[in-house]
Design an enzyme around this catalytic site. Structure first.
Site, PDB file in Angstrom:
ATOM      1  NE  ARG A   1      10.938 -36.651  33.846  1.00 18.27           N
ATOM      2  CZ  ARG A   1      11.103 -36.761  32.584  1.00 18.27           C
ATOM      3  NH1 ARG A   1      10.322 -36.942  31.715  1.00 18.27           N
ATOM      4  NH2 ARG A   1      12.698 -36.947  32.092  1.00 18.27           N
TER       5      ARG A   1
ATOM      6  CD  GLU B   1      11.377 -42.355  34.657  1.00 25.34           C
ATOM      7  OE1 GLU B   1      11.201 -41.699  35.531  1.00 25.34           O
ATOM      8  OE2 GLU B   1      12.490 -42.012  33.843  1.00 25.34           O
TER       9      GLU B   1
END
Lengths: 977, 179
Positions: free
Chosen positions: A494, A876
């Site tokens: 990520r 997030e």
């Protein structure tokens, strides 16, 4: 009381027979002045890094007596006796200031090895405090003495006491359409489903559950060494304590069952032959009570043999090449683009880790049942993962283990895989004793054992034209994964997918090195590697702008993604809203006007500087591990029409259950208060994915929707027959007709495929979230203190399921990000022991740290065809927006560094400059290169931008004369990992 | 020997042999079953265990917020302890502090919430007039929240202050307008 009162650390000149009755603080006399100073990490509820009590008596402008007392520079409060002596009889003028500045540094210099670290900063603070005192006294004297010059405006400004303006906030979101059914709760700001129970203390967390009468308590025995062989484990003394039942260690479980690990089985429940970090579980003491278990655990003797030096820091890991096989995402031709470009720039930056600090430490209760079954009350984000881990350790099939999670007191990724560290040992103990076992970690244990956000180090090189358009980017990312693999590879993936942040670049190569070290296994944390990589990318933008002498806003703007652009991992951006967010937030923040005001402030102020920065963010929605993109739901309708909803996601405060109730309410067309969620349990919804990756609303929402649609279809005949009878009647009639009133729903995300780093193919994300933030800060350049004056955010959340929950996520994530980038600093000893083990030393943002003004807008007319009711992931994505504070601080520091008036204050030119100042260690990560032309002052600023880093980056003649110790020549108290 | 006597939520508590190691939080949670006060850190750094302590000072009853995790039970002789359980209950009625905090979305995970409620409650009880916004912010400095970012907590509680009557802090707050 004088300089001899404090004799040594925590000892003073009081006999055993004496009691200190009173301390009298006299009023100041005429021509006597006193001021106190303190600098801490956090302004409130924090102990001082350094402080000072400064007093002087004068006759006219001549010093007759003086006391300079300093704290935080030695084991005790210390008087600068030599400097005091030098001051006597001198006039209160620039010459005195120069003498004191130099003398304080010489007399009280904090040794580089001193406990507490930050040694150069602490030394720097002493003359910085004195400088303020000097101005204060000069100001007073100038009122009566003509010979003393009055203060200039910028000097007087420095003397103003710190005042936080009253806090204000605005939220803008679209109201639901006027024709929306009043019972349809989608898009309405419903309060959290259990807010009332939380406010009254009635909400039950695991450790609030009453004790079983035969319940035992487990306490882990943890390693005190970062890298050592276990020679012996002796629990005889512990077991001799009345009330202690058993001690479990590796030799009590078959080797195969002692293995554990989230993705790779590279960990052990209990360390068997060697320990790999300070805090690693070696055994578990089980006793009648917590108190007895804790006392016994301290008596377990573990002897170690240390052979190899541990690898603690990223620099050590890089030197040792201690990493997993690296992997790369690339596009275009990076070398050719570098060669063809007008400018190239390279740099390095470090981004520190972050402790989750969920308010509820790990707490679990394990109840053994018949036939080897186990019921587990577990504060975890992934009940099914814990079910698997416990079944494995117990050597039983998963159908004998039920894991139940009602709620968590916060998770943030920390109660994902790492919950196993506490729950699996306790489950083994329950299994062995046949009695319920409770395990609740103390805060220090939790911080030592369970790992943090990954610290990152990056090396980068970019090429760009005169306008700052970036044509090529290379980035080497190194993450400090700790001792095991856990999620670290996925975190790095990520990070690699976030290295573009929101900027287009046709030629990119990003390589990730997951470094294995002797730290706790670092793990998932809100953002999952994304914030770290995006900070690196924004570091590039800031330093390219500085290199070109351009406004960083302009450089960011010309590189922003456009709709339809392809990322460096070759996924096309559809419905890319970043430019809309950008334009909206600039307008909302009155960006241009305030930029001018900030410039004006910086022209009129010398020792205080303001900074304003705008930073975008992008977040790819999906688990990058494909199979996790699935979810299930179970909807049960009872005969009275009430509905019990269960889905695979857990509630950790994020409002998931509230949103799921809203989804079911709309789908079933019934009021939301007819629907209840009791808990998440592996015997209701099997094989659920962790509540993570911000995907729980997308995935579980669709599953809930599908289950509800089944029920609607089944009830449709009754609704048709008696359209006005209502839900309860339809349900009752269906029941009498023997219609099944429960349904499951299942959803697997279509259209995502994992990215293959071999072939550079794949579509890792379902869609992207965007947002942009503007922050303004004010920095005290003499102390490194800062205040966030205002933040504006525009966030694309699609069509919000619940704007109050979404704004709560935005604000909460923002402040957590602000902690990450400015305040929170994990400190480890060179031997690898965490030194910041509680809120006393590890400072989270407090109520006085939030932006004085905080305005949040949910992007208008947004939608999203790819998730439930056109919503978007929210947990997030907003966290990185806090980088706007970091880069506003950077702007303020740059303003100080380019201001000759600041750089030159405090000491005369005759004092030789300290040339080592330009090689400030990685620990502060700043370089003071005063010789550089201001337009190309692309200094390095590591994260977090603590008071220490800010002060040391604001180079002046004080930092010039403070000795910067050369790394490697001494053993520091703490190291940057 | 005289027993240790103190009051918890108005009920008399007597201990013949109090252990000097008992702290109030453990006593409330384990011996009295009052689990609304939470253990977040055990070092007085998070405020999740905040309760109100009332005692006679110079002949006057004074109220203080204290960290129960740091308060030895043996120091409580003659005092009265008020915990979150004494304020309101969801099935019955919330205390205005609890209601305003909840309705302002001031709780997410909820673990810190009882502590915030008790800090605010002790502030309101400690003086005869409404506190100022500044006093409110000062009173909340010892309470950590990791979820909300504090803004909604302030928004809920500032309606209890003398100078923070609008929830957002703006004089032209939209909630005060007629629609």
């Amino acid at each position: 009381m004088d300089g001899s009162f404090f004799r040594s650390y925590r000892r003073c000149d009081v006999r055993d027979s004496e009691v200190l009755v009173a301390v009298t603080v006299p009023f100041t006399a005429q021509n006597e002045y006193f001021q106190g100073f303190k600098q801490a990490r956090r302004r409130d509820d924090d102990i001082a890094i350094a402080n000072a009590g400064l007093r002087v008596s004068l006759e006219d402008d001549v010093v007759t007596s003086v006391t300079l007392a300093f704290g935080g520079v030695a084991a005790t409060t210390t008087l600068a006796a030599e400097t005091m002596e030098r001051m006597k009889g001198r006039k209160w003028n620039e010459e005195l200031l120069q003498i004191v500045t130099k003398s304080l540094v010489e007399e009280l210099e904090v040794a580089p090895t001193a406990p507490g670290g930050m040694t150069a900063y602490r030394t720097t603070l002493l003359p910085s405090f004195f400088f303020k005192f000097y101005l204060h006294v000069r100001d007073e004297l100038s009122r009566t003495l003509e010979t003393v010059s009055a203060l200039a405006g910028h000097e007087r400004a420095l003397l103003q006491p710190h005042v936080r303006p009253p806090h204000v906030a605005t939220h803008l979101y679209e109201k639901v359409p006027s024709d929306q059914s009043p019972i349809d709760p989608i898009g309405r700001p419903l309060v959290h489903a259990t807010a009332h129970q939380q406010a009254t203390g009635e909400a039950t967390y695991v450790d609030d559950m009453p004790c079983y009468c035969n319940e035992l308590f487990g306490v882990l025995v943890i390693s005190t060494q970062a890298r050592a062989y276990i020679v012996s484990v002796d629990a005889a003394e512990a077991l001799a304590i009345p009330g202690v039942h058993i001690f479990l260690s590796a030799k009590d479980i078959p080797e195969e069952r002692n293995k554990c690990g989230e993705i790779v089985l590279d960990e052990e429940v209990f360390a068997s032959t060697s320990v790999k970090y300070v805090g690693q579980p070696v055994g578990l003491v089980v006793a009648d009570s917590e108190d007895v278990a804790r006392r016994a655990a301290r008596l377990v003797r573990v002897t170690y043999k240390v052979v190899d030096k541990p690898i603690i820091t990223l620099q050590e890991a890089i030197e040792a090449k201690s990493w997993l096989p690296p992997f790369t995402a690339y596009c275009g031709d990076v070398s050719a683009a570098h060669a063809a470009a007008e400018h190239s720039l390279s740099g390095e930056v470090h981004v520190g880790g972050q402790e989750h600090f969920y308010l509820e430490p790990n707490a679990h209760l394990i109840v053994p049942g018949e036939c080897n079954s186990t019921e587990v009350f577990c504060a975890t984000q992934c009940p099914s993962t814990m079910q698997k881990a416990i079944a494995r350790a117990l050597g039983v099939p998963a159908n004998l283990v039920v894991v139940r999670t009602k709620r968590m007191g916060g998770g943030f990724g920390g109660k994902d895989s790492r919950s196993a560290m506490a729950v699996v040992p306790a489950a083994l103990a329950a299994n062995v004793t046949g009695r319920p076992v409770r395990i609740v970690l103390e805060r220090a244990e939790d911080m030592l054992i369970t790992g943090t956000r990954h610290p990152f180090f990056a090396r980068w090189r970019v090429s760009f034209n005169n306008e700052g358009v970036i044509r090529a980017m290379e980035m080497d990312l190194f993450s400090n994964a700790g001792y095991s693999v856990d999620f670290s590879r996925a975190v790095m993936e990520r990070a690699i997918f976030s290295a573009d942040n929101s900027y287009y670049c046709p030629n990119v190569r990003v390589t990730g090195h997951v470094c294995i070290t002797n730290l706790p296994s670092n793990t998932a944390y809100r953002g999952f590697g994304g914030p770290q990589a995006m900070l690196v990318r924004e570091d590039i933008m800031a330093r390219v702008a500085a290199f070109l002498g351009l406004d960083a806003t302009r450089v960011r703007e010309v590189n922003l993604y456009k709709d339809g652009d392809k990322t460096h991992f070759r996924q096309q951006l559809e419905a890319c809203s970043v430019r809309r967010c950008w334009a909206d937030v600039k307008e909302q923040a009155h960006f241009k006007r305030r930029q001018e005001l900030v410039q004006e402030f910086n022209r009129t102020h010398v020792y205080q500087k303001k900074g304003l920065a705008i930073v975008p963010t992008k977040f790819g929605a999906a688990f990058t591990i494909k199979f996790l993109n699935q979810a299930g739901a179970l909807v049960m309708v009872y005969r009275d029409g009430s509905v019990l909803l269960t889905h695979g996601g857990t509630e950790m405060g994020q409002g998931l259950h509230t949103k799921m109730i809203q989804v079911a309410s709309k789908a079933l067309e019934i009021p939301y208060n007819k629907i209840h969620i009791s808990e998440t349990a592996t015997n209701k919804v099997p094989n659920a994915s962790p509540t993570a990756a911000s995907m729980s609303s997308d995935l579980n929402g669709e599953a809930v929707l599908r289950a509800c649609q089944v029920l609607r279809d089944r009830l449709a005949p009754y609704r048709k027959q008696h359209p006005d009878a209502g839900w309860d009647s339809w349900v009752a009639a269906a029941y009498l007709d023997r219609v099944q009133l429960s349904a499951t729903g299942f959803y697997s995300l279509p259209n995502v495929s994992p990215f293959n780093f071999e072939t550079q193919e794949g579509t890792p994300f379902n869609y992207f979230c965007f947002g942009v933030a503007v922050s303004e800060v004010q920095v005290d350049c003499l102390t490194g203190d800062h205040t966030v004056l205002r933040t504006d955010i525009v966030m694309d959340v699609g069509k919000s399921l619940n704007p109050a929950v979404d704004i709560g996520q935005i604000e909460g994530a923002f402040l957590q990000g602000q902690g990450l980038f400015t305040l929170e600093e994990l400190r480890y000893s060179p031997e690898g022991e965490l030194l910041t083990k509680g809120p006393g030393t590890y400072k989270l943002p407090g109520v006085q740290d939030i932006p004085c003004e905080l305005n949040v807008t949910l992007l208008r007319e947004a939608g999203n065809p790819k998730a439930v009711y056109s919503s978007k992931a929210i947990g997030e994505p907003p966290l990185f927006l806090a980088a706007s504070v970091f880069f506003a601080i950077r702007e303020a520091i740059a303003a100080a560094r380019s201001d000759e008036r600041f750089r030159g204050h405090g000491i005369s030119d005759s004092v030789p400059r300290n040339t080592t100042a330009s090689t400030k260690t990685v620990q502060s990560g700043t370089s003071c290169n005063l010789g550089a032309a201001t337009s190309t002052d692309f200094f390095r600023l590591d994260s977090p931008a603590t008071a220490e880093r800010i002060r040391m980056a604001c180079c002046d003649r004080i930092t010039d004369i403070v000795r910067m110790p050369t790394p490697g020549t001494y053993k520091p108290w703490d190291v940057t990992v | 020997m005289n027993p240790l006597v103190f009051f918890v939520n108005g009920k008399r508590v007597e201990e013949q042999q109090p252990d000097p190691e008992w702290n109030l939080l453990w006593y409330l949670r384990s011996k009295l079953g009052l689990v609304g006060s939470k253990l977040g850190c055990g070092e007085g750094g998070c405020g999740a265990c905040t309760v109100m302590l009332s005692k006679l000072v110079d002949g006057q009853v004074r109220h203080f917020s204290v960290n129960a995790c740091l308060s030895p039970v043996v120091t409580l002789h003659g005092t009265a302890v008020t915990t979150v359980e004494a304020l309101g209950s969801a099935p019955d009625r919330l205390h205005p502090i609890q209601e305003r905090l909840a309705k302002a979305h001031g709780s997410q995970c909820g673990f810190c919430t009882p502590g915030f409620v008790m800090s605010a409650y002790a502030l309101l009880r400690s003086q005869p007039t409404l506190p100022s916004l500044e006093q409110l912010e000062d009173a909340l400095v010892g309470n950590l929240c990791r979820c909300t970012g504090y803004r909604p907590i302030l928004e809920g509680l500032r309606t209890l202050t003398s100078d923070g009557q609008t929830t957002c802090g703006r004089a032209d707050c939209c909630r005060n307008r007629e629609y």
